[in-house]
Design a protein around this motif. Structure first.
Motif, short mmCIF file in Angstrom:
data_model
loop_
_atom_site.label_atom_id
_atom_site.label_comp_id
_atom_site.label_asym_id
_atom_site.label_seq_id
_atom_site.Cartn_x
_atom_site.Cartn_y
_atom_site.Cartn_z
N GLY A 93 -5.24 -13.99 43.56
CA GLY A 93 -4.90 -13.39 44.83
C GLY A 93 -5.01 -11.87 44.78
O GLY A 93 -5.28 -11.27 43.73
N ALA A 94 -4.81 -11.23 45.94
CA ALA A 94 -4.87 -9.77 45.99
C ALA A 94 -3.68 -9.14 45.29
O ALA A 94 -3.74 -7.99 44.86
CB ALA A 94 -4.94 -9.30 47.44
N GLN A 95 -2.58 -9.91 45.15
CA GLN A 95 -1.40 -9.34 44.52
C GLN A 95 -1.66 -8.96 43.06
O GLN A 95 -1.27 -7.88 42.62
CB GLN A 95 -0.23 -10.33 44.60
CG GLN A 95 1.11 -9.75 44.17
CD GLN A 95 1.59 -8.64 45.07
OE1 GLN A 95 1.46 -8.71 46.29
NE2 GLN A 95 2.16 -7.60 44.49
N ASP A 202 -6.91 -2.55 51.16
CA ASP A 202 -6.52 -3.97 51.21
C ASP A 202 -6.73 -4.44 52.64
O ASP A 202 -6.17 -3.86 53.56
CB ASP A 202 -5.05 -4.09 50.80
CG ASP A 202 -4.57 -5.52 50.70
OD1 ASP A 202 -5.41 -6.44 50.69
OD2 ASP A 202 -3.35 -5.73 50.64
N PRO A 204 -6.95 -8.16 54.27
CA PRO A 204 -7.09 -9.62 54.27
C PRO A 204 -7.25 -10.26 55.64
O PRO A 204 -7.52 -11.46 55.73
CB PRO A 204 -5.78 -10.08 53.63
CG PRO A 204 -4.80 -9.02 53.96
CD PRO A 204 -5.58 -7.73 53.97
N SER A 231 -9.10 -10.98 49.36
CA SER A 231 -8.38 -12.24 49.15
C SER A 231 -9.02 -13.33 49.98
O SER A 231 -9.48 -13.09 51.10
CB SER A 231 -6.92 -12.07 49.56
OG SER A 231 -6.25 -13.33 49.57
N SER A 233 -7.13 -16.02 50.60
CA SER A 233 -5.95 -16.78 51.03
C SER A 233 -5.96 -17.05 52.53
O SER A 233 -5.54 -18.12 52.97
CB SER A 233 -4.67 -16.02 50.66
OG SER A 233 -4.48 -16.01 49.26
N PRO A 238 -4.78 -20.49 51.05
CA PRO A 238 -3.92 -19.73 50.13
C PRO A 238 -3.59 -20.45 48.85
O PRO A 238 -3.32 -19.80 47.83
CB PRO A 238 -2.66 -19.46 50.97
CG PRO A 238 -2.67 -20.48 52.05
CD PRO A 238 -4.11 -20.76 52.33
N ARG A 241 -5.25 -19.39 45.52
CA ARG A 241 -4.80 -18.16 44.86
C ARG A 241 -5.97 -17.43 44.21
O ARG A 241 -5.95 -17.09 43.03
CB ARG A 241 -3.71 -18.45 43.80
CG ARG A 241 -2.45 -19.08 44.31
CD ARG A 241 -1.77 -18.32 45.46
NE ARG A 241 -1.45 -16.95 45.09
CZ ARG A 241 -1.77 -15.89 45.84
NH1 ARG A 241 -2.43 -16.05 46.98
NH2 ARG A 241 -1.43 -14.68 45.46
N GLY A 243 -8.40 -14.07 44.64
CA GLY A 243 -8.72 -12.79 45.26
C GLY A 243 -9.73 -12.07 44.37
O GLY A 243 -10.29 -12.65 43.45
N THR A 276 -8.63 -16.39 35.97
CA THR A 276 -8.30 -17.07 37.22
C THR A 276 -8.78 -18.51 37.10
O THR A 276 -9.91 -18.75 36.66
CB THR A 276 -8.98 -16.37 38.41
OG1 THR A 276 -8.52 -15.00 38.45
CG2 THR A 276 -8.65 -17.05 39.72
#
Length: 417
Positions: A93-95, A202, A204, A231, A233, A238, A241, A243, A276
């Motif tokens: 993910g982008a996180q 960022d 999304p 991302s 998601s 989502p 996961r 990104g 990933t």
């Protein structure tokens, strides 16, 4: 987030404008298998042996990602971001991409991360985990202003600090819903270059929003000022996961040679999540291949749905609180053209106590904006998410919200506050 989950659990019959999730109606269980199969066929078409395909699917895989070439092709086709596959790292993910970028870019005690206020809580949380100083720049009604970023950078330098990274969510921002115009995007690039900052972009919600899109900051970037986060998601699903981060900045590695920032991010990732998951990457890659890399076309139906959901919320708010009525009460909201969020300003304290009253007495849940202001503020703001509700829930939910707002305003008048 814990508090919102608690409120939702305690009041299960309440209609919730809190979760920023994609609408479940777009998901079909069989799609996962179709997407994965499409990617495996792609590998076979490129000459991979059955053993190589099995290894690609079942083993750990390269830290930087299995599907960088497919993502790079998609970015070139859909976003006019032309970078080699080696400039990407596929992330959880982008996180995770945020965490990796901050860890790589901010190294000294005087380095500072600039963010808009209000701001997505994930970037602030990542910075706090890494003990990075966060400096909020207050948004204006229409979003972040270049003059305010410039003033913040100058003030930090006057204190002996180094404004190192500016985090920006230029399209349909979470939580405000604001979108930066083209002049502001170009101005931010100039401002960042002037102060020697990098921009962490960022975005999304671009591909799940209706209408034409302004270019990303990365597409406008000619000096490698922008590190771009992405991302799948919102655009694929989502649960994958998956990104990515585009980091094509040249850096000096430990051996004194020159490499890309992406390679340094991959080194950090190898010590955090190793890689990933290959199965998730296969599902995302299959979706991209089926759409010929055009994420925008793949999400045409979703963008139309979310666009109508946003218009429906705005329409029902306007019907329930016409302009003259809301002006007397001191209530106003913005009108985003896309994305998942809009913000409502009210004359009372929209805190957790107010949210509890809203859920318990009126059956409607929303998110207090004060949670998105890292430097304090937002006490009179409400964030509404439009993405997860049906049309009937939107109509009933806005009616409940309006009754709550009017009751709180009346209580304010009686108390004289």
């Amino acid at each position: 987030m814990n508090f919102l989950n608690e409120v939702t659990f305690r009041y299960p019959d309440a209609i919730s404008f809190a979760p920023g999730r994609p609408y479940d109606g777009f998901f079909d269980t069989e799609q996962v298998f179709t997407h994965a199969r499409r990617y495996l066929d792609h590998l076979a078409e490129r000459g991979h042996t059955p053993r190589q395909i099995r290894t690609a699917l079942y083993q750990y895989g390269p830290t930087a990602g299995l599907i960088r070439d497919i993502i790079a092709d998609s970015l070139r086709t859909d976003e006019d971001i032309d970078v080699p596959a080696e400039a990407l790292v596929v992330t959880l993910g982008a996180q995770e991409a945020m965490l990796l970028a901050l860890r790589a870019l901010i190294s000294g005690p005087d380095d500072v991360l600039l963010v808009s206020s209000p701001c997505y809580v994930g970037i602030v949380g990542a910075a706090r985990l890494l003990d990075i100083e966060v400096h909020p720049v207050e948004e204006r009604e229409d979003g972040l202003a270049c003059a305010d970023v410039d003033a913040a950078a100058r003030a930090l330098r006057a204190r002996g600090k180094r404004p190192r990274v500016l985090y920006v969510l230029p399209d349909h921002a979470n939580p405000s819903g604001n979108t930066l115009d083209l002049a502001t995007r170009e101005g931010l690039l100039r401002t960042a270059a002037h102060h020697g900052m990098l921009i962490l972009e960022d975005s999304p919600y671009r591909m799940v929003s209706p209408g034409s899109r302004l270019p990303t900051l990365k597409a406008l970037d000619r000096d490698r000022t922008v590190v771009h986060l992405g991302s799948f998601s919102k655009t694929v699903f989502p649960g994958a996961r998956v990104g990515y981060v585009v980091a094509d900045q040249p850096v000096t590695d430990d051996a004194g040679g020159t490499t890309l920032l992406a390679a340094e991010l991959a080194k950090i990732k190898s010590m955090v999540t190793v890689n990933t998951p290959s199965l998730s990457q296969a599902a995302v890659a299959g979706a991209l291949l089926a759409a010929r890399g055009r994420v925008s076309e793949m999400n045409t139906e979703a963008a139309a749905y979310y666009g109508e959901a946003m218009r429906s919320v705005l329409r029902h708010l306007d019907l329930g609180l016409p302009a003259d009525r809301r002006a007397r009460l001191g209530v106003r909201w913005n009108e985003p053209a896309g994305g998942f969020f809009l913000s409502v300003r009210v004359p009372f304290r929209a805190d957790e106590a107010a949210l509890t009253r809203s859920a318990q007495e009126f059956g409607v849940i929303w998110t207090p904006m004060e949670h998105f202001h890292p430097g304090g503020g937002g006490r009179n703001g409400i964030r509404l998410s439009i993405s997860y509700l049906t049309p009937a829930e939107i109509q009933e939910g806005t009616a409940r919200l309006i009754r709550f707002i009017e009751a709180e305003c009346a209580a304010n008048e009686r108390s004289g506050t």
